[in-house]
Design an enzyme around this catalytic site. Sequence first.
Site, short mmCIF file in Angstrom:
data_model
loop_
_atom_site.label_atom_id
_atom_site.label_comp_id
_atom_site.label_asym_id
_atom_site.label_seq_id
_atom_site.Cartn_x
_atom_site.Cartn_y
_atom_site.Cartn_z
N SER A 3 0.83 -1.19 0.00
CA SER A 3 0.00 0.00 0.00
C SER A 3 0.87 1.25 0.00
O SER A 3 1.74 1.37 -0.85
CB SER A 3 -0.95 -0.06 1.19
OG SER A 3 -2.07 0.73 0.95
N HIS A 56 -7.25 -5.92 1.06
CA HIS A 56 -6.05 -5.11 0.84
C HIS A 56 -4.89 -5.63 1.68
O HIS A 56 -5.00 -5.80 2.90
CB HIS A 56 -6.40 -3.67 1.23
CG HIS A 56 -5.37 -2.66 0.86
ND1 HIS A 56 -4.66 -2.69 -0.32
CD2 HIS A 56 -4.95 -1.55 1.52
CE1 HIS A 56 -3.83 -1.65 -0.36
NE2 HIS A 56 -3.99 -0.96 0.74
C1 MCU Z 1 -2.73 2.10 -1.51
O1 MCU Z 1 -2.11 2.90 -0.52
C2 MCU Z 1 -2.80 3.83 0.27
C3 MCU Z 1 -3.65 4.74 -0.55
O2 MCU Z 1 -2.83 5.40 -1.51
C4 MCU Z 1 -4.31 5.75 0.35
O3 MCU Z 1 -5.16 6.62 -0.38
C5 MCU Z 1 -5.09 5.10 1.45
O4 MCU Z 1 -5.47 6.06 2.34
O5 MCU Z 1 -4.25 4.20 2.14
C6 MCU Z 1 -3.66 3.19 1.39
C7 MCU Z 1 -2.84 2.41 2.39
O6 MCU Z 1 -1.70 2.73 2.64
O7 MCU Z 1 -3.50 1.48 3.08
C8 MCU Z 1 -2.83 0.82 4.11
#
Ligand code: MCU
Length: 390
Positions: free
Chosen positions: A207, A340
């Site tokens: 992420s 996720h």
């Molecule tokens: C996918 O990574 C991020 C994303 O870019 C953000 O918009 C969201 O808030 O959080 C994601 C993340 O890091 O989830 C753990």
Amino acid sequence: MKYSIILPILATTVLAAPLVEQRQDAACTIPTTFPTTTNAKLPNPFKFFNGKDVTTKAEFACRQQEVSAALQAQELGDFPKKPTVSATFSGSSLAITSTDGGKSVSFSVSIKKPSGNGPFPAIIAYGAPSIPVPASIATITFNNDDIGQQTGSGSRGKGKFFDLYGSGHSAGATTAWAWGVDRIMDALESTTGHGIDPKRVGVTGCSRNGKGAFVAAALVDRIALGIPQESGSGGAACWRISDSEKAKGKNIQTSGEIVGENVWFSKKFDAFSTKSSTLATDHHQLAGLVAPRGLIVIENEIDWLGPVSTTACMKAARLIYKSLGVPDNMGFTGSGNHNHCSFPSNQQADLTAYLNKFLLNTDANTANIERGPAGADAATYIDWTPPTLT
Ligand code: MCU
């Protein structure tokens, strides 16, 4: 096709060729200003900013340097030169002190090793790994938040990187973390007793930390294998394709959103956030900075990550690897939708093949791994023909 049943029995042939190739030391002329002309298509990786075509691998190595400079100037912020680094290894802890301009900062990483003497390959994990790390590979746990905070827009300029270089330094958090990875590599190379082979080190994160792992693989050319997981926007997605998906009504993260959400990118990126088509580069070229080193991009078909964007962008990136004559050094695995950062079994065989080939130095078939939603093709977004570089 099912991938989940049985892992292939792996041959253990040791490959002769070194898998980490240093970038060529050709004398390159790197510009200090970069184009901002509107281009709705993904920029041509094989044309220098001065308009000259890239026809050889040596020229591409120079092109990588100017692409890195452009990414730093427009998106990432400056990636500092190596400071003075000292390190000690004790127990399971590698302690690293970096000194620059009369200031010093220290951080430690912990190393969990396979049993035996090694030297072992290792994966640097941002936070904790969200991929299954096999018992034959060490895990180096890196507290990236300690180097550059990422707690929202108020955390800009905070963390040890900024203690050293100043809170006004242009680096976004992903660049600050890549600097930390670079120091871990310095420490692995300059100390003994840790049992890690610095030539076989991968980097992973999921992420937001996947964006970080992607940027680290791109900026730190001693990394043998990049393993960014579910990085989505800011990682495997191309800014331009995400904008076109957003225009089609998708709930997708774009540059316009990301600059307000957190400090992953430089303040310099603000100027481009609502006009990504004026960037001199896009993220197929972030992947192109990793080439010819190993890169396995792990994704997920969650709308916010931009499955069409990540798939088409990484297909464009694979064209770069193909032009360099190493198509099997980069793969993309991301079909299906799942929780996720939970690693699904249908991606295991692809990951295993890459770990075997690039970290465990065993024979493995990494050919043509391109898995994503149907209909996401690079051709829609490019207007250049990839050459065969000599
Ligand atoms: C996918 O990574 C991020 C994303 O870019 C953000 O918009 C969201 O808030 O959080 C994601 C993340 O890091 O989830 C753990």
